[in-house]
Design a protein around this motif. Structure first.
Motif, short mmCIF file in Angstrom:
data_model
loop_
_atom_site.label_atom_id
_atom_site.label_comp_id
_atom_site.label_asym_id
_atom_site.label_seq_id
_atom_site.Cartn_x
_atom_site.Cartn_y
_atom_site.Cartn_z
N SER A 111 181.55 65.50 65.77
CA SER A 111 182.85 66.14 65.99
C SER A 111 182.90 67.52 65.31
O SER A 111 183.42 68.49 65.88
N ILE A 112 182.34 67.63 64.11
CA ILE A 112 182.31 68.94 63.42
C ILE A 112 181.45 69.92 64.22
O ILE A 112 181.82 71.09 64.41
N VAL A 113 180.31 69.43 64.71
CA VAL A 113 179.42 70.29 65.51
C VAL A 113 180.19 70.84 66.72
O VAL A 113 180.15 72.04 67.01
N ASN A 114 180.91 69.95 67.41
CA ASN A 114 181.61 70.37 68.64
C ASN A 114 182.83 71.24 68.31
O ASN A 114 183.07 72.25 68.98
N THR A 115 183.58 70.86 67.29
CA THR A 115 184.79 71.62 66.95
C THR A 115 184.47 73.07 66.61
O THR A 115 185.17 73.99 67.02
N ASN A 117 181.47 74.52 67.19
CA ASN A 117 180.38 75.05 68.00
C ASN A 117 179.19 75.46 67.13
O ASN A 117 178.67 76.57 67.22
N ILE A 118 178.75 74.53 66.28
CA ILE A 118 177.64 74.81 65.35
C ILE A 118 176.32 74.55 66.08
O ILE A 118 176.08 73.44 66.56
N ARG A 119 175.50 75.56 66.15
CA ARG A 119 174.19 75.42 66.83
C ARG A 119 173.19 74.86 65.81
O ARG A 119 172.66 75.61 64.99
N CYS A 120 172.97 73.56 65.90
CA CYS A 120 172.12 72.92 64.90
C CYS A 120 171.17 71.91 65.54
O CYS A 120 170.74 70.97 64.87
N ASP A 121 170.83 72.13 66.81
CA ASP A 121 169.86 71.28 67.51
C ASP A 121 170.29 69.82 67.52
O ASP A 121 169.44 68.91 67.53
N PHE A 122 171.60 69.58 67.50
CA PHE A 122 172.11 68.21 67.57
C PHE A 122 171.79 67.65 68.95
O PHE A 122 172.08 68.27 69.96
N ARG A 123 171.17 66.50 68.99
CA ARG A 123 170.94 65.87 70.29
C ARG A 123 170.96 64.35 70.16
O ARG A 123 170.51 63.79 69.16
N LYS A 124 171.51 63.73 71.19
CA LYS A 124 171.58 62.26 71.24
C LYS A 124 170.18 61.72 71.42
O LYS A 124 169.38 62.29 72.18
N MET A 125 169.88 60.61 70.80
CA MET A 125 168.53 60.06 70.84
C MET A 125 168.60 58.58 70.50
O MET A 125 169.33 58.20 69.59
N ASP A 126 167.85 57.77 71.24
CA ASP A 126 167.74 56.36 70.84
C ASP A 126 166.82 56.27 69.62
O ASP A 126 165.91 57.09 69.45
N ALA A 127 167.04 55.24 68.82
CA ALA A 127 166.20 55.03 67.62
C ALA A 127 165.39 53.75 67.81
O ALA A 127 165.91 52.75 68.31
#
Ligand code: FES
Length: 495
Positions: A111-115, A117-127
């Motif tokens: 939510s902080i990343v989206n609010t 717009n922080i470009r930090c290579d956030f990506r969804k990933m299975d573990a």
């Protein structure tokens, strides 16, 4: 060290510019002082400022220079295989809450990343947690049963999306990864926009109480006056009744970064076999990379750091054909007896001092939950995780048990040392160390840790003296790099 290439520095640090903040250069007044510039401290400062409080953030060295900037940076609730054990030991409700606390933390970060717009290579990933040998299949089946009991989205599989032979793997869906330093640089910008103050190279020394007010003294001539203080250092810099010293065990892990010809963008992985391996992909504008780590061991156990790196290097080469090492580094964690962090009042009924510690190797996601929890405690609001993470929670007796813990000859030993090497010796019956620097000058140190007196041990990979008791790390010449120790190792003269 022939096979190690690249910088002895975390990839996350090497791939970003350090932020520039000055030392404390005047007295400050704030509602809250947050001590510690890792993810816990920065997010707590951010949430407090968002609530309208004035906040000063102090870091003894460089921001995001410790564990936060040294992990594989997975934002996952899959902590190898924790839930089966947690259900057996603490019950289903606690295990479910712990899972939820981690899920919530990941969502708070997203939510902080989206609010902002922080470009930090956030990506969804299975573990994935896997066993290649098959020796851990039963353990993984037990963990899958725990997933079902806790309604965790995941199941056993006999293959993974990677070209990696496994006997068995357990997937947890919809987790995430990011670049922790890019993320926190974005959070720091927002914190400052809200009026937050940040100082680096300013070490907390003491908190003097004057009624409702605390005066934080530092290693500068200046102070911070505040009503509350949050200790978000790896090991708390205050330790009433030695509670934290007696319950937290320090561990060290080793990591490497390799360049790869193809992207590793299908999952984050950790093995359940011994030795453990943990890895994930990373990208920059020019290349694909794999971050590979593992080899966790008690800090300062005297094992060869070089051999740990070498073992990881061989795994990366044998499994994925990776030979171009970009860097290697170590990181330090504190493990609590029940593997839940201690986040809350430093002591029962203390309404002025709060603590965040003991993340037990999985702190990135739950640090955000912890930051919200500390913010709610300071504001006097209810929070669903207060009891789960309370430092004063009941621990069983077995959990409480602290993890264990002549001049001519010296001159000859010193002569045999090569530059960059160190050696332990006895001086009048006391542990002492010698270190030969690149200019061939030998430095002699008392190896008694200046925190509570344990003996530090040489770490040949990072060229540091590491304390096995509470994780203080000293550079080769004895200056404090990390941990609860505030003073350098003492010099000794053996001649
Ligand atoms: Fe506590 Fe060394 S860190 S005795």
């Amino acid at each position: 060290m022939d096979n190690l290439q690249g910088e002895n520095r975390s990839y996350w640090k090497a791939s970003t510019h350090a932020v520039s903040y000055s030392k404390l250069a005047k007295d400050e007044v704030a509602d809250v002082a947050v001590i510690g510039g890792g993810i816990s401290g920065i997010l707590t400062a951010y949430y407090l400022a968002k609530e309208g409080l004035s906040v000063v953030l102090l870091e003894a060295k460089e921001l995001i220079g410790g564990t936060t900037g040294g992990t594989t940076a997975k934002l996952t609730s899959q902590h190898q295989t924790i839930y089966h054990d947690m259900i057996q030991r603490d019950g289903k409700d606690i295990a479910k809450q712990y899972y939820q606390a981690n899920q919530d933390g990941r969502k708070l970060i997203e939510s902080i990343v989206n609010t902002h717009n922080i470009r930090c290579d956030f990506r969804k990933m299975d573990a994935y947690v896997f066993s290649q040998s098959g020796s851990q299949t039963k353990n993984l089946k037990n963990e899958e049963t725990a997933y079902k009991e806790l309604d965790i989205d995941g199941e056993l599989t006999d293959s993974t999306p990677l070209d990696l032979k496994v006997a068995c793997a357990l997937v947890m869906r919809d987790q995430a990864e990011f670049h922790p330093i890019k993320f926190l640089h974005g959070v720091l910008r927002e914190f400052e926009t809200m009026g937050g103050k940040v100082y680096q190279h300013t070490r907390y020394m003491d908190a003097e109480q004057n009624g409702e007010q605390l005066t934080i003294t530092t290693d500068t001539p200046f102070t911070v006056s505040c009503q509350k203080v949050v200790l978000a250092t790896l090991f708390p810099v205050e330790d009433p009744h030695s509670f934290y010293s007696n319950t937290l065990k320090p561990f060290t892990s080793h990591l490497t970064a390799f360049e790869s010809e193809h992207a590793f963008d299908k999952g984050m992985y950790i093995s359940d076999d011994d030795p453990k391996r943990t890895f994930r992909g990373a990208e920059d504008s020019e290349k694909h990379m794999l971050i590979v780590g593992g080899e966790t061991h008690p800090t300062g156990d005297g094992s060869s750091t070089y051999e740990h790196y070498e073992s990881i290097r061989q795994f990366a080469e044998n499994e994925f054909g990776l030979t171009k090492m970009l860097g290697y580094w170590s990181e330090h964690d504190l493990v609590s007896p029940d593997r839940r962090p201690f986040i809350g009042r430093i002591e029962k009924d203390d309404e002025q001092m709060y603590v965040m510690t003991g993340y037990s190797k999985w702190g990135l996601a739950i640090a955000a939950t912890g930051a919200r929890l500390i913010t709610d405690l300071i504001l006097g609001k209810d929070n669903p995780y207060e009891q789960l993470l309370c430092p004063q929670r009941e621990l069983s007796e077995s959990e409480k048990e602290k993890a264990e813990q002549s001049a001519s000859s010296i001159s000859i030993q010193a002569k045999t040392l090569k530059p960059g090497q160190a050696k332990r010796f006895e001086l009048d019956g006391n542990p002492a160390g010698m270190y030969k620097d690149r200019n061939e000058t030998t430095h002699y140190l008392d190896l008694t840790c200046t925190h509570l007196g344990c003996e530090v041990a040489w770490n040949d990979g990072d060229e540091t003296w590491d304390c096995p008791c509470h994780g203080s790390i000293f550079d080769a010449k004895g200056s404090v790099l990390a941990g609860p120790a505030k003073l350098p190792l003492n010099n000794v003269n053996p001649y």
